[in-house]
Design a protein around this motif. Structure first.
Motif, PDB file in Angstrom:
ATOM      1  N   MET A  94      -8.328   3.055   6.005  1.00 23.29           N
ATOM      2  CA  MET A  94      -6.980   3.568   5.765  1.00 23.29           C
ATOM      3  C   MET A  94      -6.787   3.945   4.304  1.00 23.29           C
ATOM      4  SD  MET A  94      -3.437   1.405   6.251  1.00 23.29           S
ATOM      5  CE  MET A  94      -3.974   0.184   5.031  1.00 23.29           C
ATOM      6  N   ARG A  95      -7.204   3.086   3.409  1.00 28.33           N
ATOM      7  CA  ARG A  95      -6.981   3.338   1.987  1.00 28.33           C
ATOM      8  C   ARG A  95      -7.832   4.488   1.468  1.00 28.33           C
ATOM      9  NH1 ARG A  95      -7.537  -2.427  -0.659  1.00 28.33           N
ATOM     10  NH2 ARG A  95      -9.312  -2.518   0.770  1.00 28.33           N
ATOM     11  N   PHE A 131       0.832  -1.199   0.000  1.00 27.16           N
ATOM     12  CA  PHE A 131       0.000   0.000   0.000  1.00 27.16           C
ATOM     13  C   PHE A 131       0.867   1.251   0.000  1.00 27.16           C
ATOM     14  CE2 PHE A 131      -2.720   3.025   2.566  1.00 27.16           C
ATOM     15  CZ  PHE A 131      -3.501   3.393   1.490  1.00 27.16           C
ATOM     16  N   GLN A 132       1.930   1.239   0.796  1.00 24.57           N
ATOM     17  CA  GLN A 132       2.861   2.357   0.814  1.00 24.57           C
ATOM     18  C   GLN A 132       3.502   2.560  -0.551  1.00 24.57           C
ATOM     19  OE1 GLN A 132       3.821   4.843   2.324  1.00 24.57           O
ATOM     20  NE2 GLN A 132       6.030   5.143   2.396  1.00 24.57           N
ATOM     21  N   ALA A 133       3.871   1.481  -1.215  1.00 22.52           N
ATOM     22  CA  ALA A 133       4.476   1.596  -2.549  1.00 22.52           C
ATOM     23  C   ALA A 133       3.504   2.235  -3.527  1.00 22.52           C
ATOM     24  CB  ALA A 133       4.906   0.216  -3.049  1.00 22.52           C
ATOM     25  N   ALA A 134       2.242   1.829  -3.480  1.00 22.85           N
ATOM     26  CA  ALA A 134       1.230   2.437  -4.352  1.00 22.85           C
ATOM     27  C   ALA A 134       1.142   3.934  -4.104  1.00 22.85           C
ATOM     28  CB  ALA A 134      -0.129   1.775  -4.114  1.00 22.85           C
ATOM     29  N   ALA A 135       1.124   4.320  -2.835  1.00 24.66           N
ATOM     30  CA  ALA A 135       1.025   5.735  -2.488  1.00 24.66           C
ATOM     31  C   ALA A 135       2.242   6.510  -2.990  1.00 24.66           C
ATOM     32  CB  ALA A 135       0.884   5.889  -0.975  1.00 24.66           C
ATOM     33  N   LEU A 136       3.428   5.940  -2.843  1.00 28.04           N
ATOM     34  CA  LEU A 136       4.646   6.620  -3.286  1.00 28.04           C
ATOM     35  C   LEU A 136       4.680   6.783  -4.804  1.00 28.04           C
ATOM     36  CD1 LEU A 136       7.380   4.940  -1.038  1.00 28.04           C
ATOM     37  CD2 LEU A 136       6.250   7.152  -0.702  1.00 28.04           C
ATOM     38  N   ILE A 137       4.318   5.729  -5.516  1.00 23.08           N
ATOM     39  CA  ILE A 137       4.346   5.790  -6.984  1.00 23.08           C
ATOM     40  C   ILE A 137       3.386   6.854  -7.492  1.00 23.08           C
ATOM     41  CG2 ILE A 137       3.802   4.520  -9.100  1.00 23.08           C
ATOM     42  CD1 ILE A 137       4.729   1.965  -7.517  1.00 23.08           C
ATOM     43  N   LEU A 187      -1.437  -1.784  -9.420  1.00 28.43           N
ATOM     44  CA  LEU A 187      -1.098  -3.167  -9.092  1.00 28.43           C
ATOM     45  C   LEU A 187      -0.706  -3.292  -7.623  1.00 28.43           C
ATOM     46  CD1 LEU A 187       0.941  -4.375 -12.208  1.00 28.43           C
ATOM     47  CD2 LEU A 187      -1.155  -5.427 -11.321  1.00 28.43           C
ATOM     48  N   CYS A 188       0.121  -2.372  -7.150  1.00 29.26           N
ATOM     49  CA  CYS A 188       0.545  -2.437  -5.746  1.00 29.26           C
ATOM     50  C   CYS A 188      -0.642  -2.272  -4.801  1.00 29.26           C
ATOM     51  CB  CYS A 188       1.604  -1.377  -5.464  1.00 29.26           C
ATOM     52  SG  CYS A 188       3.221  -1.762  -6.175  1.00 29.26           S
ATOM     53  N   LEU A 189      -1.576  -1.431  -5.179  1.00 34.08           N
ATOM     54  CA  LEU A 189      -2.776  -1.261  -4.361  1.00 34.08           C
ATOM     55  C   LEU A 189      -3.593  -2.548  -4.327  1.00 34.08           C
ATOM     56  CD1 LEU A 189      -4.413   0.770  -2.703  1.00 34.08           C
ATOM     57  CD2 LEU A 189      -5.553   1.461  -4.812  1.00 34.08           C
ATOM     58  N   ALA A 190      -3.756  -3.174  -5.487  1.00 40.66           N
ATOM     59  CA  ALA A 190      -4.481  -4.449  -5.542  1.00 40.66           C
ATOM     60  C   ALA A 190      -3.725  -5.542  -4.803  1.00 40.66           C
ATOM     61  CB  ALA A 190      -4.696  -4.860  -7.005  1.00 40.66           C
TER      62      ALA A 190
END
Length: 358
Positions: free
Chosen positions: A166-167, A83-89, A137-140
């Motif tokens: 959270m999301r 989830f953190q990776a999705a947010a950063l991207i 993809l990271c979010l999924a």
């Protein structure tokens, strides 16, 4: 004590859980086409870095609730890293950031891939589009890993409300951040309040409070422990982001992984900036307005804006807010009835997170 992130070999175990999960996803996408390899590869590169703070907070809240160490909670905690990776991207796309964790941001890597292959069309647009897909993809995958972690269905159900909240709240906080940059200084009197709202919902909750609540809920914690962890986590999360705001202006590139002064070039309407503009004199405001948000701001321009931030007292005031937030957080932690080891690790995590010593 070793780094609080490494106690129980947690950092390494989270990393292995991420690698194992991505290996299976790589096989799934390879069945679509070998051309899909960068979708996993660039995500894997980003996920190979990071402190694992959110995973650690989730894990130690689980332990604080009296639950034992087991692989399933490590996998569930690792879902937060996706989830953190999705947010950063997505954040790097929205901010047009060139760097992340000392390497090109994901969208810049796809832009370079397009140019290296001499493909048709606009390379920058391709990079942005592909990065959105990796972020999606990271979010999924965060949801997929959470669901497949191996925890019992009733435990996952207990954590689901916080996981979903959270999301959604992060997206709302991110949108508030976009509005602040787009509105470019609307209603200066309310700027500090709005900046703190962005901090709370874009960072503080999903970075600290909600990982704590999730870990405790997965373990079946009662309302008293959940309330105590919330009281510990929210001021800590705000202090954590305030430190990030300072690093975005004054930080060392070797520590932040981003060019020095990048938040000034991006025009980030942080608490630090709100305090600066609130207390600046007319000359300082004019200079700040002339350079803040300039993508081409050079080192001399960064230094000039830093001088104004210091001269107005904004840096000192933000440091005091961090100190106050940490104090409030630790006071709350010491009122919670948990085992001494969990309390010690959580306290060390709090201090290190606000000092950025890991």
């Amino acid at each position: 004590m070793p780094s609080p992130l490494a106690v129980d070999d947690l950092q390494d175990r989270v990393h292995k859980a991420i690698e194992h999960f991505l290996s299976a996803r790589a096989a799934t996408l390879a069945a679509v086409s070998d051309d899909c390899a960068p979708l996993v590869g660039y995500a894997a590169d980003l996920l190979s870095g990071g402190k694992r703070l959110r995973a650690a907070l989730c894990y130690w809240a689980w332990r604080a609730a009296g639950a034992p160490d087991e692989p399933a909670i490590v996998a569930a905690a690792a879902a937060l890293e996706f989830f953190q990776a999705a947010a950063l991207i997505h954040d790097d796309v929205m901010d047009a950031s060139d760097m992340r964790r000392g390497a090109p941001a994901v969208h810049r890597r796809f832009t370079a891939l397009h140019r290296a292959n001499r493909w048709a069309g606009d390379a920058d647009h391709f990079g942005l589009s592909a990065a959105v897909l990796v972020g999606d993809l990271c979010l999924a995958w965060s949801d997929e890993l959470y669901t497949s972690s191996g925890l019992p269905a009733d435990a996952l159900a207990r954590g689901r409300t916080t996981f979903n909240l959270m999301r959604t709240q992060l997206m709302g906080g991110q949108y508030l951040d976009l509005i602040e940059q787009a509105a470019d200084g609307r209603d200066p009197a309310g700027a500090l309040h709005r900046a703190r709202q962005v901090i709370r919902f874009k960072s503080a909750k999903y970075s600290v409070e909600q990982p704590l609540l999730l870990g405790a809920e997965l373990a079946g914690a009662g309302p008293d422990l959940l309330a105590g962890l919330s009281a510990f986590g929210l001021p800590l999360g705000e202090a954590f982001q305030l430190r990030d705001d300072i690093l975005g202006v004054f930080g060392d590139t070797a520590l932040t992984g981003k060019p020095a002064g990048d938040d000034l070039r991006e025009g980030k309407r942080t608490v630090l900036v709100a305090l600066t503009l609130r207390d600046a004199d007319p000359v300082q405001k004019k200079v700040f307005a002339a350079h803040f948000g300039d993508p081409g701001l050079d080192a001399a321009g960064v230094a000039r804006l830093r001088e104004i931030i210091v001269a107005t007292g904004a840096l000192a005031a933000t440091e005091e807010m961090i100190t106050s937030g940490l104090r409030e957080s630790l006071t709350a932690l010491h009122t919670i009835d948990i085992d001494p080891r969990s309390r010690s690790v959580l306290a060390t995590l709090a201090r290190n997170a606000t000092d950025r010593t890991f």
